[in-house]
Write a protein that holds these residues in place. Structure first.
Motif, short mmCIF file in Angstrom:
data_model
loop_
_atom_site.label_atom_id
_atom_site.label_comp_id
_atom_site.label_asym_id
_atom_site.label_seq_id
_atom_site.Cartn_x
_atom_site.Cartn_y
_atom_site.Cartn_z
N CYS A 1 102.99 -53.71 35.68
CA CYS A 1 103.17 -54.70 35.95
C CYS A 1 104.11 -54.86 36.97
N ALA A 2 104.20 -55.63 38.09
CA ALA A 2 105.22 -55.89 38.90
C ALA A 2 105.51 -57.14 39.20
N SER A 3 106.64 -57.62 39.73
CA SER A 3 107.15 -58.66 40.11
C SER A 3 108.12 -58.81 41.38
N SER A 4 107.85 -59.84 42.20
CA SER A 4 108.70 -59.97 43.46
C SER A 4 109.16 -61.41 43.65
N ASN A 5 110.08 -61.61 44.60
CA ASN A 5 110.58 -62.76 44.83
C ASN A 5 109.64 -63.94 45.01
N ASN A 6 108.65 -63.63 46.22
CA ASN A 6 107.85 -64.75 46.57
C ASN A 6 106.50 -64.49 46.94
N GLY A 7 106.16 -63.10 46.73
CA GLY A 7 104.62 -62.58 47.02
C GLY A 7 104.41 -62.59 48.62
N LEU A 8 105.34 -62.48 49.43
CA LEU A 8 104.97 -62.15 50.90
C LEU A 8 105.69 -61.09 51.36
N ALA A 9 104.48 -60.04 51.30
CA ALA A 9 105.13 -58.71 51.57
C ALA A 9 105.44 -58.75 53.08
N GLY A 10 104.79 -59.55 53.80
CA GLY A 10 105.11 -59.49 55.40
C GLY A 10 106.50 -59.82 55.77
N VAL A 11 107.14 -60.29 54.63
CA VAL A 11 108.67 -60.83 55.28
C VAL A 11 109.45 -59.81 54.38
#
Lengths: 112, 116
Positions: free
Chosen positions: B91-101
């Motif tokens: 499982c992973a999490s990230s701030n906003n899901g936008l790898a492009g930024v």
């Protein structure tokens, strides 16, 4: 389509430099990442590079990016036994998807 | 002490049973992900969620289901329809899901599921 490829194994002697290579197919990638996975654990972000950079250095780690050849490498200087792990490269922010696309991983083994 | 937790670490299931893997994060991240890892195949995306009460299928969603009722929780159910469920699940999490930024994903310790 997108594909991220890595060689499966690398074996180096303690104290030598390790170079782990990665090739990707989508030239629209905006960020490229290196993650480390120790046995039985999750992935730990090591470093990342923005696509308009050629090189990034962080202590023992050097990332080189050749956009023309779509080739990314991770160099670990003075490799230690604690560096033994699986290393994943990943590309992100392509025109097709904003998700990360991971390579197959390279298992680095460091021997004394 | 912020981070992502997954439980249990090891899970055994009989064929034909559903099983649910837990993932919790206290990083206040909007986006969460489930990956499957098999030897020599890298990570494959099962499902992801960029906001509460919304989720999308990844590359290998068949035989899996998820829910995102709370921001901090993203449980994954492996159903009996999944033909080959034995794997390591991350499982992973990230701030906003936008790898492009440059949105960085942070991973939990994983759950190893074995079907007997």
């Amino acid at each position: 389509g997108e594909d991220v490829e890595q060689s499966l194994f690398l074996s180096v002697r303690e104290g030598d430099s390790s170079v782990i290579n990665c090739t990707y197919t989508d030239s629209s990638s905006t960020y490229l990442y290196w993650y480390k996975q120790e046995p039985g654990a999750g992935l730990q972000l090591l470093t990342y590079i923005f696509s308009n950079m050629d090189m990034k250095q962080d202590q023992r780690l050097t990332v080189l990016l050749n956009k023309k050849d779509k080739h990314l490498s991770l160099r670990i200087a003075d490799t230690q036994t604690g560096d033994s792990a699986i290393y994943f490269c990943a590309e992100g922010g392509t025109v097709r998807t904003d998700k990360l696309i991971f390579g197959t991983g390279t298992r680095l083994q460091v021997f004394p | 002490d912020g981070g992502i937790t997954q439980s249990p670490k090891y899970l055994f299931r009989k064929e034909g049973q559903n099983v649910t893997l837990s993932c919790e994060q206290n990083l206040n991240h909007d986006a969460m992900y489930w990956y499957r890892q098999d030897p020599g195949q890298g990570l494959r995306l099962i499902y992801y969620s960029q906001i509460v009460n919304d989720f999308q299928k990844g590359d290998i969603a068949e035989g899996y289901s998820v829910s995102r009722e709370k921001k901090e929780s993203f449980p994954l159910t492996v159903t009996s329809a999944q033909k080959n469920p034995t794997a390591f699940y991350l499982c992973a999490s990230s701030n906003n899901g936008l790898a492009g930024v440059g949105d960085t994903q942070y991973f939990g310790p994983g759950t190893r599921l074995t079907v007997l």
